[in-house]
Scaffold this motif. Structure first.
Motif, PDB file in Angstrom:
ATOM      1  N   SER A   1       0.827  -1.204   0.000  1.00  0.00           N
ATOM      2  CA  SER A   1       0.000   0.000   0.000  1.00  0.00           C
ATOM      3  C   SER A   1       0.863   1.258   0.000  1.00  0.00           C
ATOM      4  CB  SER A   1      -0.908   0.018   1.234  1.00  0.00           C
ATOM      5  OG  SER A   1      -1.784  -1.089   1.240  1.00  0.00           O
TER       6      SER A   1
ATOM      7  N   ASP B   1      -8.599   3.874  -1.646  1.00  0.00           N
ATOM      8  CA  ASP B   1      -7.521   4.811  -1.328  1.00  0.00           C
ATOM      9  C   ASP B   1      -7.871   5.614  -0.085  1.00  0.00           C
ATOM     10  OD1 ASP B   1      -9.084   7.198  -2.209  1.00  0.00           O
ATOM     11  OD2 ASP B   1      -8.834   6.280  -4.183  1.00  0.00           O
TER      12      ASP B   1
ATOM     13  N   SER C   1      -4.269  11.170  -2.509  1.00  0.00           N
ATOM     14  CA  SER C   1      -4.898   9.859  -2.364  1.00  0.00           C
ATOM     15  C   SER C   1      -3.866   8.776  -2.656  1.00  0.00           C
ATOM     16  CB  SER C   1      -6.078   9.720  -3.335  1.00  0.00           C
ATOM     17  OG  SER C   1      -7.109  10.612  -2.982  1.00  0.00           O
TER      18      SER C   1
ATOM     19  N   ARG D   1      -6.371  -4.012  -5.329  1.00  0.00           N
ATOM     20  CA  ARG D   1      -6.563  -2.660  -4.828  1.00  0.00           C
ATOM     21  C   ARG D   1      -7.941  -2.584  -4.169  1.00  0.00           C
ATOM     22  NH1 ARG D   1      -9.104   2.042  -6.209  1.00  0.00           N
ATOM     23  NH2 ARG D   1      -8.022   3.982  -5.661  1.00  0.00           N
TER      24      ARG D   1
ATOM     25  N   ASP E   1      -3.110   4.427  -2.687  1.00  0.00           N
ATOM     26  CA  ASP E   1      -3.779   3.135  -2.793  1.00  0.00           C
ATOM     27  C   ASP E   1      -3.626   2.286  -1.537  1.00  0.00           C
ATOM     28  OD1 ASP E   1      -4.696   3.607  -5.338  1.00  0.00           O
ATOM     29  OD2 ASP E   1      -2.987   2.653  -6.324  1.00  0.00           O
TER      30      ASP E   1
END
Length: 379
Positions: free
Chosen positions: A144, A194, A171, A191, A173
């Protein structure tokens, strides 16, 4: 009276437990990791981050959960602490989520949490779009983009906020992988969404690039260079597809996402834990024989230590020595860093400083580039 900086604090006490004992994660295996002798280190990682802002402690109110999830460490370090969630017994994901729910009501300036991708997912599952967060890397899996490149770097970002520097938000992920597949040698990343993080590119890590290196000829050339220079010493073979190519050229079985030990081009240990590596290299160490370490970087991030290879303990790295670290990488991976340095996150800040400098990176057969290891937060 001046308004205090409201710092939400969450520690996942079990983050990273599986790394040193070769479990490649901690999700659902914390008890097994502890049984294998793993030692919790998440609080130490958070401590390294908080030490950066100790001079500001009178300006900060820490809002956290009881015990090991934040209260104990923050009080021990002298911060003003307020507990909003009490943990009953051993904490789990539901406690992390409960703390975040309480913190949503506190109008935080920042939520600082220590963990891995699983912890980031737990925070994300509850946090709203307006909550600024920052992770202190303490897990095995750190895909991340919400984490600092090291615990110290995370602390540096908080310091910038306390100093009133202009820090934008971006932002980033939230990623995680299937640990069951991961333990079987398959990386299956996803994913999840975010979260808002302070946008300081020197200190916040990029999201890991996926995929396997496609230029097989380059990997064969890199392997040929490493093998040509191999002798009778022990070689610790790190994780990743680039190192796997070296093992394949020797005709040896390889733990793609683990650490193996080779001597005389024969495998003498597979998928080893931190303790096993120390035990198996002890003889070479006592006989004053060099031990070599072959590692590569994580694409997109640039980490060579501290991401997915926590089996390589700081004690082991000191035993190996800076001069016996062999870094291999394709030029494509190096170029993708766009000039950013390689990063080490051994868990020992002084060792990280000692490891900084320029290295001759093997990029092909008799082909090298000089590349810098230089954690931005240590400059």
């Amino acid at each position: 009276m001046a308004v205090k900086f409201r710092l939400g604090l969450i520690i996942n006490p079990f983050a990273g437990l599986g790394g040193s004992v070769a479990l490649k994660g901690s999700d659902g295996v914390a008890e097994e990791a502890l049984a294998r002798g793993a030692k919790p280190k998440a609080h130490l990682r958070m401590q390294q981050a908080l030490e950066v802002i100790l001079p500001y402690q009178q300006q900060i109110e820490v809002i956290t959960a009881s015990g090991d999830m934040g209260e104990s460490l923050a009080k021990e370090m002298g911060f003003d602490v307020r507990v909003v969630h009490s943990v009953d017994g051993k904490s789990d994901a539901s406690d992390t989520q409960a703390v975040v729910k309480h913190l949503l009501e506190e109008e935080l300036d920042l939520l600082l949490f220590a963990g891995g991708d699983g912890t980031a997912r737990d925070v994300y599952s509850v946090a709203d779009d307006n909550m600024p967060v920052l992770g202190v890397p303490a897990g095995v899996k750190i895909h991340s983009g919400v984490y600092g490149i090291t615990p110290h770097a995370s602390g540096m970002v908080v310091k910038m906020l306390l100093d009133g520097e202009l820090v934008c938000l971006m932002s980033a992920d939230v990623m995680d992988i299937d640990e069951v597949a991961f333990r079987e040698g398959t990386v299956r990343a996803k994913r999840y969404g975010d979260m808002l993080v302070p946008a300081e590119p020197r200190f916040i890590q990029a999201v890991k690039m996926g995929g396997i290196e496609s230029d097989e000829l380059v990997l064969v050339d890199i392997a040929a260079e490493v093998i040509e220079n191999m002798n009778e010493e022990c070689y610790i073979m790190g994780s990743g597809s680039t190192v796997a190519a070296v093992m394949a050229e020797m005709g040896l079985e390889n733990t793609l996402l683990g650490v193996d030990l080779v001597q005389d081009q024969q495998v003498i240990g597979t998928d080893l834990s931190a303790e096993q590596l120390l035990q198996l290299t002890q003889e070479s160490f006592t006989q004053d024989q060099p031990i070599k370490l072959v590692i590569t970087l994580i694409g997109g991030q640039g980490h060579i230590l501290g991401r997915g290879n926590q089996q390589l303990s700081s004690e082991l790295i000191k035993r190996v020595g800076k001069d016996n670290i062999i870094i291999i990488a394709t030029k494509t991976k190096l170029k993708a860093l766009e000039g950013r340095p390689l990063i080490v996150d051994s868990g020992d800040p002084q060792l990280d400083r000692d490891l900084c400098g320029y290295y001759q990176v093997i990029t092909g057969y008799h082909d090298y580039v000089m590349y810098q290891v230089a954690n931005p937060d240590l400059n």
